[in-house]
Write a protein that holds these residues in place. Structure first.
Motif, mmCIF file in Angstrom:
data_model
loop_
_atom_site.group_PDB
_atom_site.id
_atom_site.type_symbol
_atom_site.label_atom_id
_atom_site.label_comp_id
_atom_site.label_asym_id
_atom_site.label_seq_id
_atom_site.Cartn_x
_atom_site.Cartn_y
_atom_site.Cartn_z
ATOM 1 N N ILE A 150 -10.849 -4.107 2.563
ATOM 2 C CA ILE A 150 -12.149 -3.714 3.108
ATOM 3 C C ILE A 150 -12.659 -4.772 4.092
ATOM 4 C CG2 ILE A 150 -14.591 -3.355 2.532
ATOM 5 C CD1 ILE A 150 -13.521 -2.169 -0.176
ATOM 6 N N ASP A 151 -12.637 -6.038 3.665
ATOM 7 C CA ASP A 151 -13.208 -7.112 4.479
ATOM 8 C C ASP A 151 -12.421 -7.377 5.754
ATOM 9 O OD1 ASP A 151 -15.139 -7.441 2.542
ATOM 10 O OD2 ASP A 151 -14.261 -9.279 1.704
ATOM 11 N N TYR A 152 -11.093 -7.268 5.663
ATOM 12 C CA TYR A 152 -10.247 -7.713 6.777
ATOM 13 C C TYR A 152 -9.356 -6.612 7.362
ATOM 14 C CZ TYR A 152 -11.880 -12.026 4.728
ATOM 15 O OH TYR A 152 -12.681 -13.001 4.214
ATOM 16 N N GLU A 153 -9.588 -5.358 6.941
ATOM 17 C CA GLU A 153 -8.867 -4.207 7.489
ATOM 18 C C GLU A 153 -7.354 -4.427 7.524
ATOM 19 O OE1 GLU A 153 -10.705 -3.676 11.299
ATOM 20 O OE2 GLU A 153 -12.551 -2.925 10.416
ATOM 21 N N MET A 154 -6.779 -4.707 6.361
ATOM 22 C CA MET A 154 -5.356 -4.995 6.295
ATOM 23 C C MET A 154 -4.629 -3.993 5.419
ATOM 24 S SD MET A 154 -5.270 -8.175 3.743
ATOM 25 C CE MET A 154 -5.447 -7.836 2.021
ATOM 26 N N GLN A 155 -3.306 -4.106 5.395
ATOM 27 C CA GLN A 155 -2.452 -3.300 4.532
ATOM 28 C C GLN A 155 -1.938 -4.201 3.423
ATOM 29 O OE1 GLN A 155 0.466 -2.159 7.436
ATOM 30 N NE2 GLN A 155 -0.566 -0.241 7.870
ATOM 31 N N ALA A 156 -1.760 -3.639 2.223
ATOM 32 C CA ALA A 156 -1.270 -4.415 1.079
ATOM 33 C C ALA A 156 -0.214 -3.608 0.334
ATOM 34 C CB ALA A 156 -2.419 -4.768 0.150
ATOM 35 N N GLU A 157 0.803 -4.326 -0.181
ATOM 36 C CA GLU A 157 1.913 -3.661 -0.861
ATOM 37 C C GLU A 157 2.504 -4.595 -1.922
ATOM 38 O OE1 GLU A 157 6.170 -1.681 0.482
ATOM 39 O OE2 GLU A 157 4.957 -2.723 1.943
ATOM 40 N N TRP A 158 2.762 -4.037 -3.112
ATOM 41 C CA TRP A 158 3.355 -4.803 -4.210
ATOM 42 C C TRP A 158 4.877 -4.775 -4.134
ATOM 43 C CZ3 TRP A 158 0.923 -7.896 -7.547
ATOM 44 C CH2 TRP A 158 -0.445 -7.728 -7.740
ATOM 45 N N ALA A 159 5.503 -5.905 -4.490
ATOM 46 C CA ALA A 159 6.946 -6.018 -4.716
ATOM 47 C C ALA A 159 7.086 -6.877 -5.965
ATOM 48 C CB ALA A 159 7.653 -6.650 -3.527
ATOM 49 N N GLY A 160 7.264 -6.226 -7.104
ATOM 50 C CA GLY A 160 7.285 -6.963 -8.374
ATOM 51 C C GLY A 160 5.903 -7.523 -8.647
ATOM 52 N N ASP A 161 5.839 -8.828 -8.887
ATOM 53 C CA ASP A 161 4.563 -9.486 -9.169
ATOM 54 C C ASP A 161 3.992 -10.201 -7.942
ATOM 55 O OD1 ASP A 161 4.440 -8.683 -11.850
ATOM 56 O OD2 ASP A 161 5.698 -10.363 -12.487
ATOM 57 N N VAL A 162 4.444 -9.803 -6.769
ATOM 58 C CA VAL A 162 3.959 -10.405 -5.521
ATOM 59 C C VAL A 162 3.344 -9.311 -4.652
ATOM 60 C CG1 VAL A 162 4.559 -11.679 -3.432
ATOM 61 C CG2 VAL A 162 5.713 -12.224 -5.596
ATOM 62 N N LEU A 163 2.109 -9.537 -4.289
ATOM 63 C CA LEU A 163 1.400 -8.628 -3.401
ATOM 64 C C LEU A 163 1.469 -9.217 -1.992
ATOM 65 C CD1 LEU A 163 -0.530 -6.165 -3.069
ATOM 66 C CD2 LEU A 163 -2.401 -7.788 -3.369
ATOM 67 N N SER A 164 2.050 -8.478 -1.062
ATOM 68 C CA SER A 164 2.108 -8.899 0.344
ATOM 69 C C SER A 164 1.050 -8.133 1.111
ATOM 70 C CB SER A 164 3.482 -8.609 0.941
ATOM 71 O OG SER A 164 4.474 -9.355 0.274
ATOM 72 N N PHE A 165 0.408 -8.817 2.044
ATOM 73 C CA PHE A 165 -0.615 -8.163 2.852
ATOM 74 C C PHE A 165 -0.506 -8.643 4.289
ATOM 75 C CE2 PHE A 165 -2.320 -11.804 0.616
ATOM 76 C CZ PHE A 165 -2.860 -12.570 1.632
ATOM 77 N N LYS A 166 -0.952 -7.766 5.181
ATOM 78 C CA LYS A 166 -0.895 -8.134 6.601
ATOM 79 C C LYS A 166 -1.821 -7.271 7.429
ATOM 80 C CE LYS A 166 2.990 -5.144 7.671
ATOM 81 N NZ LYS A 166 4.301 -5.013 8.255
ATOM 82 N N ARG A 167 -2.142 -7.815 8.563
ATOM 83 C CA ARG A 167 -2.846 -7.142 9.633
ATOM 84 C C ARG A 167 -2.585 -7.997 10.864
ATOM 85 N NH1 ARG A 167 -8.984 -8.080 10.781
ATOM 86 N NH2 ARG A 167 -8.061 -8.499 12.782
ATOM 87 N N THR A 168 -2.978 -7.544 11.994
ATOM 88 C CA THR A 168 -2.779 -8.340 13.195
ATOM 89 C C THR A 168 -3.478 -9.686 13.035
ATOM 90 O OG1 THR A 168 -2.680 -6.348 14.541
ATOM 91 C CG2 THR A 168 -3.124 -8.408 15.688
ATOM 92 N N GLY A 169 -2.729 -10.771 13.137
ATOM 93 C CA GLY A 169 -3.289 -12.109 13.062
ATOM 94 C C GLY A 169 -3.576 -12.634 11.678
ATOM 95 N N PHE A 170 -3.094 -11.946 10.630
ATOM 96 C CA PHE A 170 -3.459 -12.304 9.255
ATOM 97 C C PHE A 170 -2.391 -11.755 8.328
ATOM 98 C CE2 PHE A 170 -5.650 -11.732 5.271
ATOM 99 C CZ PHE A 170 -6.722 -12.613 5.254
ATOM 100 N N SER A 171 -1.732 -12.618 7.563
ATOM 101 C CA SER A 171 -0.737 -12.136 6.601
ATOM 102 C C SER A 171 -0.637 -13.116 5.445
ATOM 103 C CB SER A 171 0.635 -11.981 7.270
ATOM 104 O OG SER A 171 1.113 -13.251 7.691
ATOM 105 N N GLY A 172 -0.010 -12.669 4.366
ATOM 106 C CA GLY A 172 0.153 -13.570 3.241
ATOM 107 C C GLY A 172 0.657 -12.879 2.007
ATOM 108 N N THR A 173 0.621 -13.645 0.907
ATOM 109 C CA THR A 173 1.072 -13.138 -0.377
ATOM 110 C C THR A 173 0.127 -13.602 -1.480
ATOM 111 O OG1 THR A 173 2.491 -15.075 -0.740
ATOM 112 C CG2 THR A 173 3.524 -13.119 0.255
ATOM 113 N N LEU A 174 0.086 -12.811 -2.536
ATOM 114 C CA LEU A 174 -0.610 -13.177 -3.763
ATOM 115 C C LEU A 174 0.422 -13.038 -4.878
ATOM 116 C CD1 LEU A 174 -3.092 -13.908 -5.423
ATOM 117 C CD2 LEU A 174 -3.740 -11.495 -5.406
#
Length: 92
Positions: free
Chosen positions: A30-54
């Motif tokens: 909501i805050d950063y208009e990004m996409q998020a996707e789980w792979a096991g116990d790691v959540l990857s997220f990205k948008r233009t200029g912003f990416s990472g993992t949880l």
């Protein structure tokens, strides 16, 4: 290398930690208009200029965010907001 790294300890079962992580991700979407996707116990997220993992492990959630050049100037504000949100949802 991540521009922002936040480690949040917790005392949750992995299922509850994953639900808490999803809350963090939902707010970031909501805050950063990004996409998020789980792979096991790691959540990857990205948008233009912003990416990472949880990444979730028993007792710990580690968030790593890489910022593009246009967002680096906002890194402190982003870190503060995400840190507050993670502390709130992983405190349960």
């Amino acid at each position: 290398m991540a521009d922002i790294t936040i480690i949040q300890d917790h005392a949750m079962a992995m299922e509850d930690a994953r639900a808490a992580a999803q809350k963090v991700a939902d707010q970031m979407v909501i805050d950063y208009e990004m996409q998020a996707e789980w792979a096991g116990d790691v959540l990857s997220f990205k948008r233009t200029g912003f990416s990472g993992t949880l990444a979730l492990t028993q007792g710990r959630a580690q968030l790593e965010i890489s910022l593009g050049i246009m967002l680096k100037g906002f890194s402190k504000k982003i870190e503060e907001q995400v840190t507050k949100n993670m502390a709130k949802v992983f405190a349960a």
